[in-house]
Scaffold this motif. Structure first.
Motif, short mmCIF file in Angstrom:
data_model
loop_
_atom_site.label_atom_id
_atom_site.label_comp_id
_atom_site.label_asym_id
_atom_site.label_seq_id
_atom_site.Cartn_x
_atom_site.Cartn_y
_atom_site.Cartn_z
N ALA A 183 0.87 -1.17 0.00
CA ALA A 183 0.00 0.00 0.00
C ALA A 183 0.91 1.23 0.00
O ALA A 183 1.83 1.33 0.81
CB ALA A 183 -0.90 0.00 1.22
N ILE A 184 0.68 2.15 -0.92
CA ILE A 184 1.61 3.28 -1.10
C ILE A 184 0.86 4.60 -1.21
O ILE A 184 -0.34 4.64 -1.50
CB ILE A 184 2.48 3.09 -2.36
CG1 ILE A 184 1.59 2.88 -3.60
CG2 ILE A 184 3.48 1.98 -2.20
CD1 ILE A 184 2.35 2.85 -4.91
N HIS A 185 1.60 5.66 -0.96
CA HIS A 185 1.15 7.01 -1.27
C HIS A 185 2.38 7.79 -1.75
O HIS A 185 3.52 7.32 -1.62
CB HIS A 185 0.51 7.69 -0.05
CG HIS A 185 1.47 8.03 1.03
ND1 HIS A 185 1.81 7.17 2.05
CD2 HIS A 185 2.22 9.16 1.26
CE1 HIS A 185 2.68 7.72 2.86
NE2 HIS A 185 2.96 8.93 2.40
N GLY A 186 2.16 8.99 -2.30
CA GLY A 186 3.26 9.78 -2.82
C GLY A 186 3.32 11.16 -2.20
O GLY A 186 2.31 11.64 -1.66
N GLN A 187 4.49 11.76 -2.27
CA GLN A 187 4.66 13.13 -1.82
C GLN A 187 5.44 13.89 -2.89
O GLN A 187 6.48 13.41 -3.37
CB GLN A 187 5.41 13.20 -0.49
CG GLN A 187 4.56 12.81 0.70
CD GLN A 187 5.30 12.97 2.02
OE1 GLN A 187 6.46 12.61 2.12
NE2 GLN A 187 4.63 13.51 3.01
N ALA A 188 4.93 15.07 -3.27
CA ALA A 188 5.64 15.91 -4.23
C ALA A 188 6.80 16.57 -3.52
O ALA A 188 6.64 17.19 -2.47
CB ALA A 188 4.70 16.96 -4.80
#
Length: 720
Positions: A602-607
């Motif tokens: 399970a992943i998320h991103g950050q700019a």
């Protein structure tokens, strides 16, 4: 104190009087009468009067009025018989930088051509840069760009540097050494590259003297100690060769010369020789009328003196990159003393001394700045290409230093064309020298018909064939072995364009997702909403905006709100689909080193500013602590995700002999590559070893962990 001050003033007046006689405008005008018409000389006088008014009240550190410096620069160029426009620019080369005179005033009085030359030589204002190094690099980049438009810019700059080197006595020792280093690293090599041998030799000699004064003095004394015997032998050789050439009907000028001390020093340093082991302290130059007489003369030299066969170069058939042509041979004279003999025509000798200035053409109706030296034209075109491909000025200067190489190798294409490269150049350097597209597509090479890796260093005389593939791309790892600036710029340019292209595609997907969160989409935006949003953000176009988002310079959720109409309601409770990560986004998507996500997590991103989108595992403590909800992006893995991903495992096991071999065998059996191993600083009955490995996805990782846990000595396997 008063006596000392009086003596200094007297010395200054004496020096000023001497310089006035040597470098006054009347003396310069007398010299110009030998090759310039009277109207042109009148323009030079007018430039002097204007420059003298502008510099009035300014003095150099050596004590004389400042105007004597630009006059001396003009005199150096006049000795090279350059045109009036160049001489006027030389006299005025500091007025824009050091006086109140504006570029527009110079252009109005003396023409746009002169103003362009003066502006090209003028340095940029240091106040607008963060550091002295950056200011120097930007000014030098500006100079090189101006040179690509008109080569006379660098001729003025070289003459300016030469006179400055002649008058360094007013500087501190530290400042003299700094200026000398720059001269040896940049300006003397440029003079060499342009073939201006007379200027190059003096720049090297003065640079050596001021950078290494003790070494210079030791070599000067050592050279003088062997002068007597060598000079008598030199005169004997001159007379012998003159008679022998005349007997064969060859009218020749034979003259001896002493090699400059910097050349001797460089040979001692590069070849680890003692002074007494450097044989070519003196040499003989033979100047004839025709090319065939060069080769006939070579035979006569070899008939009179025994040649050293491995020390012969034919630069007539294979000219140097700067257009230099000559036959070089080393022969043995009486007493076993070796001498170098250079044989060339009068035209070759003129080009060797004056280089690109010898090709200068100023005929009625011809374009100013036209060159007769194709090699120099190619180099200037390459500089312009390097300027476009490399925006970082400090890196541009580094690339230029690399390009100003003193040694060359000559290799051949399969069709027999000669390609000249820096010593140590590789197959990739060769490919880019032939054509940029060939370099971008190369995958292997054949040297003399045999397959060779791309990083193979080339030797003179080899025939090289480049093997290409349609879908091949440059590799960033090539930058570690490339030797030519053109190849390095080509690779960097390709990688930069590739990064921008991928950044645009990622930025478009991120913006569309953020618009989806607001109940909009890119397809549904009107042209007026797009234009208004771009104007608010100061972006020139949608592709530029996409790239800014993809590279992390802008946040997609904030950008999306700029495209909302002022009266448009924001959709509530609507969520767009998470952005799919494919694993092929390359330089604009980075997988976080703190949590090492792999497909299936399970992943998320950050700019992240300058890094693009950084992918974290869901729940990563570091991203939670450092990030904010504004720059967080919902992510998921695409169905077609590919590649291998880093994972760190901590293996705790009994400290038994052969443990590491057992563990690495298990990794290999699980089709898993080990990138790094970290052992504990102290060991006991149990030790914990950290492994950085590559896996394809979460299932592959689970298989690796299961295999490790089956080992009897292993107590625990954890993912960091």
């Amino acid at each position: 104190m008063e006596l000392t001050s009086g003596i200094n003033r007297l010395q200054t007046r004496i020096r000023t009087s001497r310089i006035s006689r040597e470098f006054g405008i009347d003396t310069l005008a007398e010299h110009l009468e030998g090759y310039l018409p009277e109207p042109a000389i009148a323009r030079v006088r007018a430039a002097y009067e204007f420059g003298e008014r502008q510099h009035r009240g300014q003095f150099r550190k050596t004590g004389e009025p400042y105007i004597y410096h630009p006059l001396a620069v003009a005199r150096i160029l006049a000795e090279m018989r350059l045109d009036a426009t160049t001489l006027i620019a030389a006299i005025l080369h500091d007025v824009i930088e050091d006086t109140d005179a504006a570029r527009e005033e110079v252009a109005k009085r003396f023409g746009k051509e002169v103003a362009d030359l003066v502006d090209g030589v003028s340095k940029l204002d240091k106040a607008q840069f963060h550091s002295r190094e950056q200011a120097t690099a930007e000014s030098f980049r500006k100079l090189m760009l101006a040179m690509t438009r008109d080569i006379r810019v660098i001729l003025v700059k070289l003459a300016d540097r030469l006179h400055n080197m002649r008058t360094l006595e007013g500087m501190t020792a530290k400042k003299r050494a700094s200026i000398a280093r720059e001269t040896l690293e940049i300006y003397a090599p440029i003079a060499r590259r342009l073939g201006i041998n007379s200027m190059r030799q003096e720049l090297e000699e003065l640079g050596f003297k001021n950078m290494y004064p003790r070494r210079y003095e030791v070599l000067r004394r050592a050279s003088q100690s062997v002068t007597g015997d060598r000079r008598s032998l030199l005169r004997e050789i001159e007379e012998t060769l003159s008679r022998a050439l005349a007997a064969e009907g060859i009218g020749a000028i034979v003259k001896g010369r002493r090699k400059n001390l910097y050349s001797i020093y460089r040979k001692m340093r590069e070849k680890h020789r003692r002074f007494l082991d450097v044989f070519d302290l003196y040499g003989v130059r033979v100047i004839v009328d025709a090319v065939d007489e060069c080769y006939r003369g070579l035979g006569i030299v070899h008939h009179r003196y025994r040649p050293i066969t491995e020390q012969f170069n034919d630069f007539i058939a294979n000219p140097k990159l700067n257009g230099y042509q000559s036959l070089h041979t080393t022969v043995m004279a009486r007493g076993g003393i070796k001498f170098e003999v250079q044989i060339r025509t009068r035209e070759m000798d003129q080009i060797a001394e004056s280089g690109i200035a010898a090709h200068w053409q100023y005929k009625l109706g011809e374009k100013a700045g036209k060159l007769g030296n194709l090699d120099a034209e190619e180099w200037l075109a390459h500089l312009a290409e390097m300027h476009e491909g490399e925006r970082d000025s400090l890196r541009f200067v580094d690339n230029l230093r690399m390009d100003l190489f003193p040694d060359e190798v000559y290799v051949f294409t399969p069709k027999g064309k000669i390609i000249r490269l820096a010593k140590g150049a590789t197959c990739v350097d060769f490919a880019y020298a032939v054509h940029t597209e060939l370099g971008d597509r190369c995958v292997a090479a054949r040297i003399e018909g045999h397959l060779a890796p791309l990083n193979s260093q080339l030797q003179s005389g080899q025939t090289v064939e480049i093997i290409t593939a349609k879908h091949a791309r440059p590799n960033a790892a090539w930058l570690h072995f490339l030797k030519t600036a053109k190849a390095r710029t080509g690779v960097r340019n390709f990688l930069k364009n590739q990064r921008e292209d991928k950044a645009q595609r990622l930025g478009e997907r991120l913006l569309d997702k953020s618009l989806g969160d607001l109940g909009l989409s890119l397809r549904r935006l009107s042209r007026s909403d797009i234009d208004r949003g771009l104007a608010e953000m100061g972006e020139p176009s949608l592709p530029a905006l996409y790239a800014a988002i993809g590279l992390g310079r802008r946040l997609a959720p904030l950008v999306a709100r700029h495209f909302l109409a002022s009266d448009a309601p924001v959709a509530k409770g609507r969520r767009a689909k998470p952005l799919a990560v494919e694993g092929t986004e390359g330089l604009v998507v980075e997988f976080a080193k703190c949590c090492h996500p792999v497909p299936g997590d399970a992943i998320h991103g950050q700019a992240s500013l300058g890094r693009g989108l950084v992918v974290h595992r869901f729940g990563c403590a570091y991203s939670t602590r450092k990030g904010s909800s504004a720059d967080r992006v919902e992510l998921t893995w695409a169905d077609n995700v590919t590649g291998e991903y880093d994972v760190e495992l901590r293996v705790t096991a009994s400290n038994k002999r052969g443990l590491l071999a057992t563990l690495t065998a298990k990794f290999a059996n699980a089709d898993c590559n080990i990138q790094n191993i970290v052992f504990p600083e102290s060991s006991g009955a149990l030790i914990t070893i950290r492994f950085l490995i590559d896996v394809r996805d979460r299932h592959h990782l689970a298989n690796v962990i299961r295999r490790l846990r089956r080992i009897n000595a292993v107590e625990r396997v954890e993912r960091s």
